[in-house]
Design a protein around this motif. Structure first.
Motif, PDB file in Angstrom:
ATOM      1  N   LYS A 132       0.848  -1.197   0.000  1.00  0.00           N
ATOM      2  CA  LYS A 132       0.000   0.000   0.000  1.00  0.00           C
ATOM      3  C   LYS A 132       0.880   1.242   0.000  1.00  0.00           C
ATOM      4  O   LYS A 132       1.766   1.382   0.830  1.00  0.00           O
ATOM      5  N   ILE A 133       0.628   2.109  -0.956  1.00  0.00           N
ATOM      6  CA  ILE A 133       1.413   3.337  -1.073  1.00  0.00           C
ATOM      7  C   ILE A 133       0.466   4.521  -0.953  1.00  0.00           C
ATOM      8  O   ILE A 133      -0.479   4.646  -1.727  1.00  0.00           O
ATOM      9  N   GLU A 134       0.716   5.341   0.044  1.00  0.00           N
ATOM     10  CA  GLU A 134      -0.128   6.526   0.243  1.00  0.00           C
ATOM     11  C   GLU A 134       0.741   7.738  -0.014  1.00  0.00           C
ATOM     12  O   GLU A 134       1.596   8.090   0.789  1.00  0.00           O
ATOM     13  N   ALA A 135       0.537   8.346  -1.166  1.00  0.00           N
ATOM     14  CA  ALA A 135       1.417   9.443  -1.574  1.00  0.00           C
ATOM     15  C   ALA A 135       0.846  10.802  -1.205  1.00  0.00           C
ATOM     16  O   ALA A 135       1.342  11.825  -1.637  1.00  0.00           O
ATOM     17  N   ALA A 136      -0.220  10.818  -0.430  1.00  0.00           N
ATOM     18  CA  ALA A 136      -0.791  12.097   0.000  1.00  0.00           C
ATOM     19  C   ALA A 136      -1.586  11.858   1.262  1.00  0.00           C
ATOM     20  O   ALA A 136      -2.081  10.765   1.476  1.00  0.00           O
ATOM     21  N   SER A 137      -1.702  12.895   2.083  1.00  0.00           N
ATOM     22  CA  SER A 137      -2.552  12.754   3.256  1.00  0.00           C
ATOM     23  C   SER A 137      -3.998  12.677   2.778  1.00  0.00           C
ATOM     24  O   SER A 137      -4.332  13.152   1.701  1.00  0.00           O
ATOM     25  N   LYS A 138      -4.845  12.087   3.609  1.00  0.00           N
ATOM     26  CA  LYS A 138      -6.215  11.833   3.196  1.00  0.00           C
ATOM     27  C   LYS A 138      -6.927  13.124   2.805  1.00  0.00           C
ATOM     28  O   LYS A 138      -6.900  14.123   3.533  1.00  0.00           O
ATOM     29  N   TYR A 139      -7.566  13.098   1.638  1.00  0.00           N
ATOM     30  CA  TYR A 139      -8.410  14.204   1.163  1.00  0.00           C
ATOM     31  C   TYR A 139      -7.689  15.547   1.150  1.00  0.00           C
ATOM     32  O   TYR A 139      -8.217  16.557   1.580  1.00  0.00           O
ATOM     33  N   SER A 140      -6.442  15.567   0.695  1.00  0.00           N
ATOM     34  CA  SER A 140      -5.723  16.837   0.695  1.00  0.00           C
ATOM     35  C   SER A 140      -5.775  17.495  -0.671  1.00  0.00           C
ATOM     36  O   SER A 140      -6.081  16.857  -1.672  1.00  0.00           O
ATOM     37  N   THR A 141      -5.528  18.782  -0.686  1.00  0.00           N
ATOM     38  CA  THR A 141      -5.367  19.510  -1.947  1.00  0.00           C
ATOM     39  C   THR A 141      -3.915  19.975  -2.003  1.00  0.00           C
ATOM     40  O   THR A 141      -3.271  20.130  -0.973  1.00  0.00           O
ATOM     41  N   VAL A 142      -3.407  20.196  -3.215  1.00  0.00           N
ATOM     42  CA  VAL A 142      -1.979  20.514  -3.341  1.00  0.00           C
ATOM     43  C   VAL A 142      -1.682  21.938  -2.846  1.00  0.00           C
ATOM     44  O   VAL A 142      -2.536  22.817  -2.875  1.00  0.00           O
ATOM     45  N   ASP A 143      -0.434  22.142  -2.403  1.00  0.00           N
ATOM     46  CA  ASP A 143      -0.042  23.436  -1.819  1.00  0.00           C
ATOM     47  C   ASP A 143      -0.011  24.573  -2.836  1.00  0.00           C
ATOM     48  O   ASP A 143      -0.104  25.736  -2.472  1.00  0.00           O
ATOM     49  N   THR A 144       0.152  24.218  -4.122  1.00  0.00           N
ATOM     50  CA  THR A 144       0.248  25.273  -5.139  1.00  0.00           C
ATOM     51  C   THR A 144      -1.131  25.788  -5.565  1.00  0.00           C
ATOM     52  O   THR A 144      -1.234  26.636  -6.440  1.00  0.00           O
ATOM     53  N   LEU A 145      -2.177  25.268  -4.922  1.00  0.00           N
ATOM     54  CA  LEU A 145      -3.543  25.681  -5.257  1.00  0.00           C
ATOM     55  C   LEU A 145      -4.027  26.779  -4.309  1.00  0.00           C
ATOM     56  O   LEU A 145      -4.031  26.599  -3.093  1.00  0.00           O
ATOM     57  N   LYS A 146      -4.419  27.909  -4.876  1.00  0.00           N
ATOM     58  CA  LYS A 146      -4.989  29.012  -4.080  1.00  0.00           C
ATOM     59  C   LYS A 146      -6.506  28.823  -4.069  1.00  0.00           C
ATOM     60  O   LYS A 146      -7.153  28.893  -5.114  1.00  0.00           O
ATOM     61  N   GLN A 147      -7.081  28.575  -2.877  1.00  0.00           N
ATOM     62  CA  GLN A 147      -8.518  28.299  -2.768  1.00  0.00           C
ATOM     63  C   GLN A 147      -9.229  29.458  -2.072  1.00  0.00           C
ATOM     64  O   GLN A 147      -8.775  29.922  -1.023  1.00  0.00           O
ATOM     65  N   GLU A 148     -10.351  29.881  -2.647  1.00  0.00           N
ATOM     66  CA  GLU A 148     -11.138  30.980  -2.065  1.00  0.00           C
ATOM     67  C   GLU A 148     -12.623  30.662  -2.207  1.00  0.00           C
ATOM     68  O   GLU A 148     -13.012  29.802  -2.995  1.00  0.00           O
ATOM     69  N   TYR A 149     -13.438  31.375  -1.426  1.00  0.00           N
ATOM     70  CA  TYR A 149     -14.891  31.246  -1.589  1.00  0.00           C
ATOM     71  C   TYR A 149     -15.484  32.635  -1.767  1.00  0.00           C
ATOM     72  O   TYR A 149     -14.866  33.653  -1.409  1.00  0.00           O
ATOM     73  N   CYS A 150     -16.696  32.665  -2.316  1.00  0.00           N
ATOM     74  CA  CYS A 150     -17.403  33.937  -2.476  1.00  0.00           C
ATOM     75  C   CYS A 150     -18.842  33.692  -2.058  1.00  0.00           C
ATOM     76  O   CYS A 150     -19.538  32.878  -2.672  1.00  0.00           O
ATOM     77  N   PHE A 151     -19.270  34.332  -0.963  1.00  0.00           N
ATOM     78  CA  PHE A 151     -20.616  34.092  -0.432  1.00  0.00           C
ATOM     79  C   PHE A 151     -21.582  35.090  -1.046  1.00  0.00           C
ATOM     80  O   PHE A 151     -21.401  36.301  -0.917  1.00  0.00           O
TER      81      PHE A 151
END
Length: 446
Positions: A211-230
């Motif tokens: 078993k190879i887990e190359a990422a933490s569970k349910y993570s998004t990459v660090d180079t991704l800028k995430q924002e929301y707009c309500f």
């Protein structure tokens, strides 16, 4: 090679990949192995079964394609490997990667997906390809109906996006395929998430897997800028147009919840002069591929899509993902935003959250383990677009109704009635006071 030596790995050659395939990687611009490749390839070359858990865009295809091609070079035969994928587009893309990596060694692939003529696929199978890539249903069709085709000599089976392959739509076909192929084989199971069904399949068809887990569970990459707009629901289209206009030089994917919404939004945006094109499960395979190719080629720079495009599609130039509709399943958010910031590049993901999607959005923040910053939009500027957007929408609805009427006159029948009704339902937008909502929203997020 031990996993703790992973830092020392600099090239594919270090992993044990042969010279011919190292050159193929080089020609594709693959200079260094990704994390999943660095960890999976040495075990695969030792002949182990694999379970690979990795976030989308991490180079999973290379992690299973390179060991398979290397084994094929050592013992060439037809129908050497079979790769199963949940979507047609992903299957086509996997086959393209196999062909690109194996172009110097004469690799032949056959793609077996629905929506394409079975006779032509049968002709391709008669040429005895080395690799078969397909969706489960169409592969079963050929195993049942195509004379002379069997997978009894298969050496490798790959289940890509295994968590999706194990839903009810595919369960029966997967069972039939497992009954038809030899037990003595190597099996690679790749998945973005480890579900109960994936564990069950692991027990059923893998032998002492690594078993190879190359990422933490349910993570998004660090180079991704995430924002929301309500925002209030009634201004959603205005905000979408505002963001796309502000980021006019970007290549964007806009995710909606329904097929009808993709059609309506793409018409609205085109009426406003934006180069948008829809892709959804309701379209024929030829139209879906046509839309994808136009987007890849840069003829259109906005792809409006449902979750049919949220997994596995590697469109390297995507700068921005917009969640026009927040997904009700939080995990789908991970897959959607994984369309950008791939292979070390940067990217932006903006989620438009209205008052009815608040709970879903809070679940997403819990899943990724962080509170996202707000996208700064001047509401006065956004609302200046209201009249133009409303007019574009009115024209788009008329066009949809007209095309529905034409189809009915040609004998389209009930489906077209449903299509119009669905559009009407979709357009019953509700309003809300933005100020009050924001306070309520922030209170809930604390």
């Amino acid at each position: 090679m031990e996993q703790d030596n992973e830092e020392e790995v600099k090239t594919f050659k270090d992993l044990g990949i042969c010279e011919q395939l190292v050159e193929a990687c080089d020609s594709l611009g693959w200079k260094n192995p990704s994390k999943i490749q660095a960890e999976a390839i040495p075990h695969a070359l030792e002949g182990k079964d694999l379970i690979g858990l990795a976030q989308t865009g991490s180079g999973k295809t290379g992690a299973f394609a390179l060991p398979i091609l290397q084994a094929l070079l050592e013992a060439p035969q037809a129908f050497f490997a079979c790769v199963l994928s949940p979507t047609r587009e992903l299957a086509i893309q996997i086959a393209e990667q196999f062909e690109a990596l194996g172009s110097g060694i004469g690799i032949k692939c056959a793609v077996l997906v629905g929506g394409v003529d079975m006779v032509q696929q049968a002709i391709n199978l008669a040429k005895r390809p080395h690799i078969v890539v397909g969706t489960p249903g169409r592969l079963v069709d050929h195993l049942s109906n195509t004379k002379g085709f069997s997978l009894r000599t298969l050496k490798y089976l790959v289940l890509d996006e295994a968590d999706r392959l194990l839903n009810e739509d595919f369960q029966k076909s997967i069972d039939e395929i497992l009954d038809e192929i030899p037990r003595e084989r190597r099996t690679y199971l790749f998945s973005a998430t480890m579900t109960k069904k994936v564990r069950k399949l692991q027990r059923a068809c893998l032998r002492n897997p690594v078993k190879i887990e190359a990422a933490s569970k349910y993570s998004t990459v660090d180079t991704l800028k995430q924002e929301y707009c309500f925002i209030p629901a009634k201004y959603k289209e205005c905000y979408l147009v505002y963001i796309l206009t502000e980021m006019s030089g970007s290549t964007s994917m806009v995710f909606t919840r329904t097929c009808d919404a993709t059609r309506l939004l793409s018409l609205i945006l085109r009426n406003l002069g934006l180069r948008a094109i829809p892709i959804s499960g309701q379209m024929t395979q030829a139209k879906r591929l046509g839309a994808l190719n136009k987007f890849k080629a840069g003829e259109c720079n906005v792809l409006i899509c449902t979750d049919v495009a949220s997994r596995g599609l590697d469109i390297p130039s995507v700068d921005m993902v917009i969640n026009y509709d927040i997904p009700s399943n939080s995990k789908d958010y991970i897959h959607r935003v994984g369309r950008t910031a791939r292979a070390g590049r940067s990217g932006v993901a903006i989620s438009l959250v209205n008052q009815y999607e608040l709970e879903w959005y809070i679940q997403i923040e819990k899943l990724i383990g962080k509170k996202l910053p707000q996208f700064s939009a001047q509401e006065e500027e956004v609302l200046m677009l209201f009249d133009r957007v409303a007019e574009a929408k009115r024209i788009s609805i008329m066009k949809i109704k007209e095309s529905g009427g034409k189809k009915r006159r040609r004998g389209g029948g009930d489906d077209d009635d449903n299509d119009d009704n669905d559009v009407e339902k979709y357009l019953r937008l509700k309003s809300g006071k933005n100020g009050k909502m924001s306070k309520k929203f922030n209170k809930k997020r604390v």
